[in-house]
Write an enzyme that holds these catalytic residues in place. Structure first.
Site, short mmCIF file in Angstrom:
data_model
loop_
_atom_site.label_atom_id
_atom_site.label_comp_id
_atom_site.label_asym_id
_atom_site.label_seq_id
_atom_site.Cartn_x
_atom_site.Cartn_y
_atom_site.Cartn_z
N SER A 256 0.81 -1.22 0.00
CA SER A 256 0.00 0.00 0.00
C SER A 256 0.85 1.27 0.00
CB SER A 256 -0.94 0.00 1.21
OG SER A 256 -0.26 -0.41 2.37
N ARG A 257 2.14 1.14 0.29
CA ARG A 257 3.03 2.31 0.33
C ARG A 257 4.43 1.90 -0.12
NH1 ARG A 257 4.25 3.94 5.38
NH2 ARG A 257 3.16 2.28 6.46
N ASN B 198 7.60 -8.36 1.53
CA ASN B 198 8.09 -6.98 1.61
C ASN B 198 7.68 -6.27 2.91
OD1 ASN B 198 8.85 -4.17 0.39
ND2 ASN B 198 6.67 -4.01 0.90
N SER C 152 17.71 -6.03 4.27
CA SER C 152 18.27 -4.67 4.29
C SER C 152 19.79 -4.76 4.43
CB SER C 152 17.70 -3.90 5.48
OG SER C 152 18.44 -2.72 5.70
N TYR D 108 15.66 -4.24 14.42
CA TYR D 108 15.45 -4.27 12.95
C TYR D 108 16.57 -5.05 12.26
CZ TYR D 108 14.68 -2.30 8.25
OH TYR D 108 14.46 -2.13 6.90
N ALA E 161 18.49 -7.34 13.53
CA ALA E 161 18.38 -8.77 13.87
C ALA E 161 17.29 -9.42 13.02
CB ALA E 161 18.07 -8.94 15.36
N LYS F 186 16.30 -8.51 10.07
CA LYS F 186 16.72 -8.57 8.66
C LYS F 186 17.84 -9.60 8.47
CE LYS F 186 13.83 -5.57 6.98
NZ LYS F 186 12.78 -6.03 6.06
N ILE G 52 16.73 3.95 0.54
CA ILE G 52 15.74 4.13 -0.52
C ILE G 52 14.87 5.33 -0.16
CG2 ILE G 52 13.86 3.04 -1.83
CD1 ILE G 52 16.67 1.66 -2.11
P1 NAP Z 1 6.87 1.70 4.33
O1 NAP Z 1 6.81 2.83 3.36
O2 NAP Z 1 6.80 1.97 5.79
O3 NAP Z 1 5.73 0.63 3.93
C1 NAP Z 1 5.56 -0.55 4.66
C2 NAP Z 1 4.45 -1.35 4.06
O4 NAP Z 1 4.29 -2.55 4.81
C3 NAP Z 1 3.09 -0.64 4.11
O5 NAP Z 1 2.39 -0.91 2.92
C4 NAP Z 1 2.39 -1.27 5.32
O6 NAP Z 1 0.99 -1.33 5.19
C5 NAP Z 1 2.95 -2.68 5.24
N1 NAP Z 1 2.92 -3.43 6.49
C6 NAP Z 1 3.53 -3.13 7.67
N2 NAP Z 1 3.30 -4.11 8.56
C7 NAP Z 1 2.51 -5.03 7.94
C8 NAP Z 1 1.93 -6.26 8.33
N3 NAP Z 1 2.11 -6.75 9.57
N4 NAP Z 1 1.18 -6.94 7.44
C9 NAP Z 1 0.99 -6.47 6.18
N5 NAP Z 1 1.51 -5.31 5.75
C10 NAP Z 1 2.25 -4.60 6.63
O7 NAP Z 1 8.23 0.85 4.14
P2 NAP Z 1 9.25 0.78 2.89
O8 NAP Z 1 10.30 1.79 3.11
O9 NAP Z 1 8.51 0.74 1.62
O10 NAP Z 1 9.91 -0.66 3.16
C11 NAP Z 1 9.46 -1.85 2.54
C12 NAP Z 1 10.42 -2.99 2.90
O11 NAP Z 1 11.74 -2.64 2.51
C13 NAP Z 1 10.49 -3.25 4.41
O12 NAP Z 1 10.66 -4.64 4.63
C14 NAP Z 1 11.74 -2.49 4.82
O13 NAP Z 1 12.29 -3.03 5.99
C15 NAP Z 1 12.61 -2.71 3.61
N6 NAP Z 1 13.69 -1.71 3.47
C16 NAP Z 1 13.41 -0.39 3.28
C17 NAP Z 1 14.47 0.52 3.12
C18 NAP Z 1 14.23 2.00 2.88
O14 NAP Z 1 15.22 2.75 2.82
N7 NAP Z 1 13.01 2.46 2.73
C19 NAP Z 1 15.79 0.06 3.18
C20 NAP Z 1 16.03 -1.28 3.38
C21 NAP Z 1 14.96 -2.17 3.52
P3 NAP Z 1 -0.03 -0.18 5.74
O15 NAP Z 1 0.51 1.14 5.27
O16 NAP Z 1 -1.32 -0.55 5.07
O17 NAP Z 1 -0.06 -0.30 7.21
#
Ligand code: NAP
Length: 248
Positions: A15-16, A91, A143, A156, A158, A160, A189
């Site tokens: 969703s995001r 994800n 990550s 976090y 741990a 990952k 990102i």
């Molecule tokens: P984000 O913008 O915070 O989005 C997280 C998404 O996960 C949202 O759609 C949220 O849904 C959903 N979500 C959270 N908990 C959930 C659950 N228990 N069940 C189902 N959906 C759930 O995060 P992002 O930055 O896109 O990150 C996505 C992935 O990439 C994550 O695993 C994060 O750890 C990893 N990552 C991100 C970065 C970065 O720099 N952004 C770097 C390394 C790794 P709702 O909004 O509907 O609650």
């Protein structure tokens, strides 16, 4: 013929942010996409309509990936609606940062449950239909901090790092059945979340990256699409870093 035509993918937490980018690209490449959300219902419905407009089948499911029974139910529902599952992208993830000195048990448990247990729940539930098809690609979003650690993110990091061990184990268990399991490790990102940060801080981060920019959701999605497709058919158990050279 498009790269992922006639394939069905599930993406958790689309969703995001990065999940939205992954769902968009997989649909662009011809895959039918089932995706989940937890709280952002309006954005999920918007994405569902956007994916439909690309000419593929798409459906948003309200489902908590950290809930074992909900994950089982989701796979049953997606199979009923889509007929098969070829690709799973784990994800969904959260952060609850803090130095160990101040980190509560609740903060630690919540992050392990949402980030690591969710990967177990979804992979376990998808295993049976993939075994039946004798085919599948599972991609787990970890990550760079799961590889190198990060002060203030012990929970976090741990979770990952746990995903990496899980990925390699599943690759060993299911390789003989033509089910591949890989991880993608994004670096910094730039999403809506980072747009809210101080521009000076973000500029400092960018400067420390060899490619001199933050990554985009599409940068991560491209790696996921590669691992989901037959272009990576001899690749399993790997961690692909999408970090602009941050970790070399
Ligand atoms: P984000 O913008 O915070 O989005 C997280 C998404 O996960 C949202 O759609 C949220 O849904 C959903 N979500 C959270 N908990 C959930 C659950 N228990 N069940 C189902 N959906 C759930 O995060 P992002 O930055 O896109 O990150 C996505 C992935 O990439 C994550 O695993 C994060 O750890 C990893 N990552 C991100 C970065 C970065 O720099 N952004 C770097 C390394 C790794 P709702 O909004 O509907 O609650």
């Amino acid at each position: 013929m498009k790269l992922l035509e006639n394939q069905t993918a599930i993406v958790t937490g689309a969703s995001r942010g990065i999940g939205t980018g992954i769902a968009q690209l997989l649909a662009e490449l011809g895959a039918n996409v089932a995706f989940t959300y937890l709280s952002s219902e309006a954005k999920a419905k918007e994405l569902e309509a956007e994916l439909h407009a690309k000419g593929v089948k798409a459906k948003a499911y309200h489902s908590d990936a950290s809930d074992y029974k909900a994950a089982e139910q989701l796979i049953t529902d997606v199979l009923t609606e889509f007929g098969k599952i070829d690709i799973l992208v784990n994800n969904a993830g959260i952060t609850k940062d803090g130095l160990l000195m101040r980190m509560s048990e609740e903060q630690f448990d919540a992050v392990i449950k949402a980030n690591l247990k969710s990967v177990f729940n979804m992979t376990k539930a998808v295993q049976r239909p993939m075994l039946k098809e004798r085919k599948g690609s599972i991609i787990n979003i970890t990550s760079v901090v799961g590889i190198r650690g990060n002060a203030g993110q012990s929970n976090y990091s741990a979770s990952k790092a746990g995903i990496i061990g899980f990925t390699k184990s599943i690759a060993l268990e299911l390789g003989s059945r033509n089910i591949r399991c890989n991880a993608v490790a994004p670096g910094f990102i730039e999403t809506e979340m980072t747009a809210a940060l101080d521009e000076k801080v973000v500029a400092g981060w960018r400067d420390g990256i060899p490619l001199k920019r933050g990554g985009t959701a599409l940068d991560v999605a491209n790696a996921v699409a590669f691992l989901a497709s037959p272009m990576s058919s001899y690749i399993t158990g790997q961690v692909l870093q999408v970090c602009g050279g941050m970790l070399t």
